[in-house]
Design a protein around this motif. Structure first.
Motif, PDB file in Angstrom:
ATOM      1  N   ILE A 304     -15.279 -12.341  -3.528  1.00 23.45           N
ATOM      2  CA  ILE A 304     -15.171 -13.098  -4.775  1.00 23.45           C
ATOM      3  C   ILE A 304     -16.395 -13.992  -4.923  1.00 23.45           C
ATOM      4  O   ILE A 304     -16.691 -14.803  -4.039  1.00 23.45           O
ATOM      5  CB  ILE A 304     -13.886 -13.946  -4.806  1.00 23.45           C
ATOM      6  CG1 ILE A 304     -12.648 -13.050  -4.679  1.00 23.45           C
ATOM      7  CG2 ILE A 304     -13.797 -14.763  -6.086  1.00 23.45           C
ATOM      8  CD1 ILE A 304     -11.874 -13.242  -3.418  1.00 23.45           C
ATOM      9  N   ILE A 411     -12.260 -11.546 -12.834  1.00 25.42           N
ATOM     10  CA  ILE A 411     -10.981 -12.238 -12.981  1.00 25.42           C
ATOM     11  C   ILE A 411     -11.282 -13.655 -13.437  1.00 25.42           C
ATOM     12  O   ILE A 411     -12.254 -14.269 -12.979  1.00 25.42           O
ATOM     13  CB  ILE A 411     -10.159 -12.233 -11.668  1.00 25.42           C
ATOM     14  CG1 ILE A 411      -8.735 -12.756 -11.924  1.00 25.42           C
ATOM     15  CG2 ILE A 411     -10.865 -13.020 -10.572  1.00 25.42           C
ATOM     16  CD1 ILE A 411      -7.793 -12.556 -10.735  1.00 25.42           C
ATOM     17  N   SER A 413     -11.065 -17.726 -14.001  1.00 21.43           N
ATOM     18  CA  SER A 413     -10.714 -18.883 -13.177  1.00 21.43           C
ATOM     19  C   SER A 413      -9.565 -19.670 -13.797  1.00 21.43           C
ATOM     20  O   SER A 413      -8.971 -20.517 -13.130  1.00 21.43           O
ATOM     21  CB  SER A 413     -11.931 -19.796 -13.012  1.00 21.43           C
ATOM     22  OG  SER A 413     -12.378 -20.284 -14.274  1.00 21.43           O
ATOM     23  N   PRO A 419      -3.130 -14.389 -14.430  1.00 19.74           N
ATOM     24  CA  PRO A 419      -4.522 -13.933 -14.311  1.00 19.74           C
ATOM     25  C   PRO A 419      -4.604 -12.421 -14.463  1.00 19.74           C
ATOM     26  O   PRO A 419      -3.707 -11.684 -14.044  1.00 19.74           O
ATOM     27  CB  PRO A 419      -4.920 -14.382 -12.900  1.00 19.74           C
ATOM     28  CG  PRO A 419      -3.643 -14.564 -12.167  1.00 19.74           C
ATOM     29  CD  PRO A 419      -2.647 -15.002 -13.185  1.00 19.74           C
ATOM     30  N   TYR A 435     -14.800 -14.997 -12.212  1.00 14.26           N
ATOM     31  CA  TYR A 435     -15.305 -14.623 -10.899  1.00 14.26           C
ATOM     32  C   TYR A 435     -15.604 -13.128 -10.885  1.00 14.26           C
ATOM     33  O   TYR A 435     -14.911 -12.331 -11.521  1.00 14.26           O
ATOM     34  CB  TYR A 435     -14.282 -14.942  -9.809  1.00 14.26           C
ATOM     35  CG  TYR A 435     -13.914 -16.395  -9.727  1.00 14.26           C
ATOM     36  CD1 TYR A 435     -14.880 -17.370  -9.490  1.00 14.26           C
ATOM     37  CD2 TYR A 435     -12.584 -16.805  -9.890  1.00 14.26           C
ATOM     38  CE1 TYR A 435     -14.539 -18.713  -9.411  1.00 14.26           C
ATOM     39  CE2 TYR A 435     -12.232 -18.141  -9.813  1.00 14.26           C
ATOM     40  CZ  TYR A 435     -13.211 -19.098  -9.576  1.00 14.26           C
ATOM     41  OH  TYR A 435     -12.873 -20.416  -9.505  1.00 14.26           O
ATOM     42  N   ALA A 462       0.160 -15.699  -7.990  1.00 15.15           N
ATOM     43  CA  ALA A 462      -0.703 -16.575  -8.782  1.00 15.15           C
ATOM     44  C   ALA A 462       0.010 -17.885  -9.112  1.00 15.15           C
ATOM     45  O   ALA A 462      -0.590 -18.965  -9.063  1.00 15.15           O
ATOM     46  CB  ALA A 462      -1.127 -15.877 -10.076  1.00 15.15           C
ATOM     47  N   LEU A 476      -7.551 -21.310 -10.844  1.00 13.73           N
ATOM     48  CA  LEU A 476      -7.750 -20.582  -9.603  1.00 13.73           C
ATOM     49  C   LEU A 476      -9.148 -20.835  -9.045  1.00 13.73           C
ATOM     50  O   LEU A 476     -10.148 -20.610  -9.735  1.00 13.73           O
ATOM     51  CB  LEU A 476      -7.574 -19.084  -9.832  1.00 13.73           C
ATOM     52  CG  LEU A 476      -6.165 -18.584 -10.162  1.00 13.73           C
ATOM     53  CD1 LEU A 476      -6.229 -17.208 -10.803  1.00 13.73           C
ATOM     54  CD2 LEU A 476      -5.304 -18.549  -8.913  1.00 13.73           C
ATOM     55  N   VAL A 481      -7.941 -16.951  -5.447  1.00 11.39           N
ATOM     56  CA  VAL A 481      -8.008 -15.549  -5.865  1.00 11.39           C
ATOM     57  C   VAL A 481      -7.869 -14.629  -4.649  1.00 11.39           C
ATOM     58  O   VAL A 481      -7.197 -13.600  -4.702  1.00 11.39           O
ATOM     59  CB  VAL A 481      -9.333 -15.272  -6.610  1.00 11.39           C
ATOM     60  CG1 VAL A 481      -9.476 -13.786  -6.930  1.00 11.39           C
ATOM     61  CG2 VAL A 481      -9.406 -16.092  -7.899  1.00 11.39           C
ATOM     62  N   LEU A 484      -4.222 -13.722  -3.706  1.00  8.55           N
ATOM     63  CA  LEU A 484      -3.324 -12.996  -4.603  1.00  8.55           C
ATOM     64  C   LEU A 484      -2.883 -11.703  -3.921  1.00  8.55           C
ATOM     65  O   LEU A 484      -3.657 -11.052  -3.218  1.00  8.55           O
ATOM     66  CB  LEU A 484      -4.026 -12.713  -5.928  1.00  8.55           C
ATOM     67  CG  LEU A 484      -4.458 -13.971  -6.704  1.00  8.55           C
ATOM     68  CD1 LEU A 484      -5.202 -13.586  -7.975  1.00  8.55           C
ATOM     69  CD2 LEU A 484      -3.271 -14.866  -7.012  1.00  8.55           C
TER      70      LEU A 484
END
Length: 558
Positions: A304, A411, A413, A419, A435, A462, A476, A481, A484
């Motif tokens: 990430i 994805i 934030s 998400p 991200y 999440a 997040l 992340v 998850l």
């Protein structure tokens, strides 16, 4: 206490009596490896985490941190570890753990003299010196006086040295960061402990104090009782009330079991609005699935990274219409996803951004262009504003953005509903409101990873992992992340089947038919594979909806 574990060679060279005297003077006692491993496992959540040990001594905690980072997939843990110590022998232990006695991240310096802005980490793990005020030497007292002048803490000067280490450590944490400390029992029972705990309560989302019945340092000749302090969710500003817990535990093993129990998921994941429920059936299902490796974390299969840091998005990113009015040629523009809503589905394809008048805006990417309209536009930027921009100061030329397009997916934030993973079929880049997800080497996950984000378990994790911001929005961090939850093994399907599933879920998400998308995703990834039964999925779904109702009380959860 330092975790200053002497090597057999040191013990042979220096008499045991002198070692004991030196350890007592510095407040040094050995951190049991079981305790160090537990703290590292709790505090370090992803392979990207950076960790500080403010008094690393014998490096037992650093060694545990190295092991935990490696378990999480980090190839070079030493580049993510930082430490300080006043004892030169500590650097001999550093060689044992990292293979080197000198490292730019480790300094022979009193931690209380270090300026916080030199380092910002995800976690601080420590066993600080147990030195009472009356046993401090003149140098230590002078450092304490100078520190108090700068920071004005809410506790008396006569506090023991550990109190200053604990308090100073807060400033080294990133927003959302964690602290795990071994402290003397005075951290719970002394007159000055309550102001310190109150201060921590104002700084973190969660604070837990475990009173150890086991004497952790009895083998070092110390009968001092201890507490384990865990603080999670460093706040950027005052927010929701802190969840504070205090309880006795028999020993490290009991604490480890407690933290692994389903009703203690709170202690291993960020929870800003999810209450700890006794014997929570949903969390029992989750932990059982993790235990049999049927479920894993997103951070296991992707890295990430933050999106492009533009510096001034309003100036350098505009719609196609706006760039046309400025007469900027299309060859000097690049599509840049700046908000999740610009891609309404789970896949971003080139045809959606081929038209300059689409939803995705465009980054000015002039390269070596000498086009008059571009030069005039860049010269119009106020020089005084440009010189104050720290991002511009790091780049040459100041308007040059890297524009790296190799991310497999994006994805956001921030998320209001849940998400969403957006598969980057268009091969573009994103801004730092999102991200970038890069598949790890050897990962067999493909575009179906975007469909997984619609599953109940992904959405539930999440809710548990993220923090809540204004209007109930989930926030997040990269470490969030990474936690998850996804299926333990990617599906092996014919290409036509994969494409059909992606098309169906993509269409449902675009039409905001979130529950339909979730039911289909649950069937494909969890029911058809036998990971969960329909009844178990309903348990997870009920928990998800409960959390969403708490987060979005004025809206009907979908």
């Amino acid at each position: 206490m330092h975790d200053d574990l002497p090597s057999p060679t040191e013990e042979h060279i220096r008499p045991t009596e002198l070692n004991a005297k030196r350890r007592r003077a510095l407040g040094i006692y050995y951190t049991p490896r079981s305790a160090a491993a537990l703290l590292a496992k709790w505090a370090i959540r992803s392979a990207a985490d950076q960790v500080l040990e403010p008094s690393f001594g014998g490096c037992t905690i650093l060694e545990a941190a190295v092991n935990q980072l490696r378990v999480l997939g980090c190839n070079e843990p030493s580049t993510q570890l930082f430490g300080f110590d006043v004892d030169e022998s500590a650097f001999g232990h550093l060689r044992r753990v990292l293979g080197v006695s000198k490292h730019k991240h480790f300094t022979l310096q009193d931690f209380l003299t270090v300026t916080p802005n030199q380092t910002a980490v995800d976690a601080v793990i420590a066993n600080p010196p147990f030195v009472s005020y009356h046993r401090m030497d003149l140098t230590q007292r002078e450092i304490i006086r100078n520190w108090r002048t700068r920071y004005g803490p809410p506790f008396a000067m006569t506090a023991s040295l550990w109190a200053y280490f604990l308090t100073h450590s807060i400033s080294f944490l990133k927003t959302g960061g964690r602290m795990a400390f071994v402290l003397p029992f005075a951290a719970y029972s002394s007159d000055y402990s309550q102001p310190i705990l109150n201060m921590l309560q104002a700084e973190f989302d969660m604070l837990a104090v475990y009173r150890m019945r086991e004497q952790l340092f009895i083998q070092a000749g110390a009968e001092e009782r201890t507490v384990i302090l865990l603080a999670e969710g460093r706040r950027a500003q005052a927010g929701i009330p802190c969840k504070r817990f205090e309880r006795p535990v028999e020993n490290i093993q009991e604490l480890a079991e407690l933290l692994q129990q389903s009703n203690s998921l709170f202690y291993s994941m960020h929870q800003s609005h999810a209450p700890v429920l006794p014997n929570d059936p949903a969390m029992s299902l989750v932990h059982a699935a993790i235990g049999r490796e049927a479920v894993r974390y997103l951070g296991d299969v992707v890295t990430i990274k933050i999106g492009e840091v533009v510096g001034d998005t309003a100036y350098l990113v505009k719609s196609g219409d706006e760039w046309d009015l400025l007469k900027v040629p299309r060859r000097s523009l690049r599509p840049l996803l700046t908000r999740v809503k610009q891609s309404p589905g789970i896949q971003l394809v080139r045809r959606e951004i081929s038209d300059l008048y689409g939803a995705v805006p465009f980054l000015l990417y002039p390269g070596q262009s000498k086009h008059t309209a571009i030069q005039e536009y860049l010269e119009s930027y106020p020089s005084t504003v440009r010189l104050r921009n720290s991002t511009f100061a790091k780049r040459s030329p100041w308007y040059s953005v890297s524009y790296e397009t190799t991310a497999s997916a994006f994805i956001g934030s921030m998320a209001h509903e849940s998400p969403r993973i957006i598969w980057n079929s268009a091969k573009i880049s994103c801004a730092n409101g999102l991200y970038k997800l890069h598949r790890r080497k050897g990962s067999r996950w493909g575009i179906l990873l975007a469909a997984v984000a619609s599953t109940t378990l992904f959405r539930l994790s999440a809710e548990l992992q993220a923090r809540v911001r204004g209007a109930g929005v989930l926030k997040l961090e990269p470490a969030d992340v990474a936690k998850l939850m996804i299926p333990g093994t990617p599906l092996t399907l014919e290409s036509s089947v994969t494409q059909r599933i992606v098309r169906q879920i993509d269409s449902m998400v675009r039409n905001r038919e979130y529950e339909s998308a979730t039911r289909l995703a649950d069937k494909v990834f969890y029911l058809d594979t036998g990971i969960f039964t329909p009844a178990e999925i309903n348990v997870l779904r009920d928990r998800l909806h409960d959390l969403k109702r708490q987060r979005l009380p004025t809206r009907r959860s979908r």
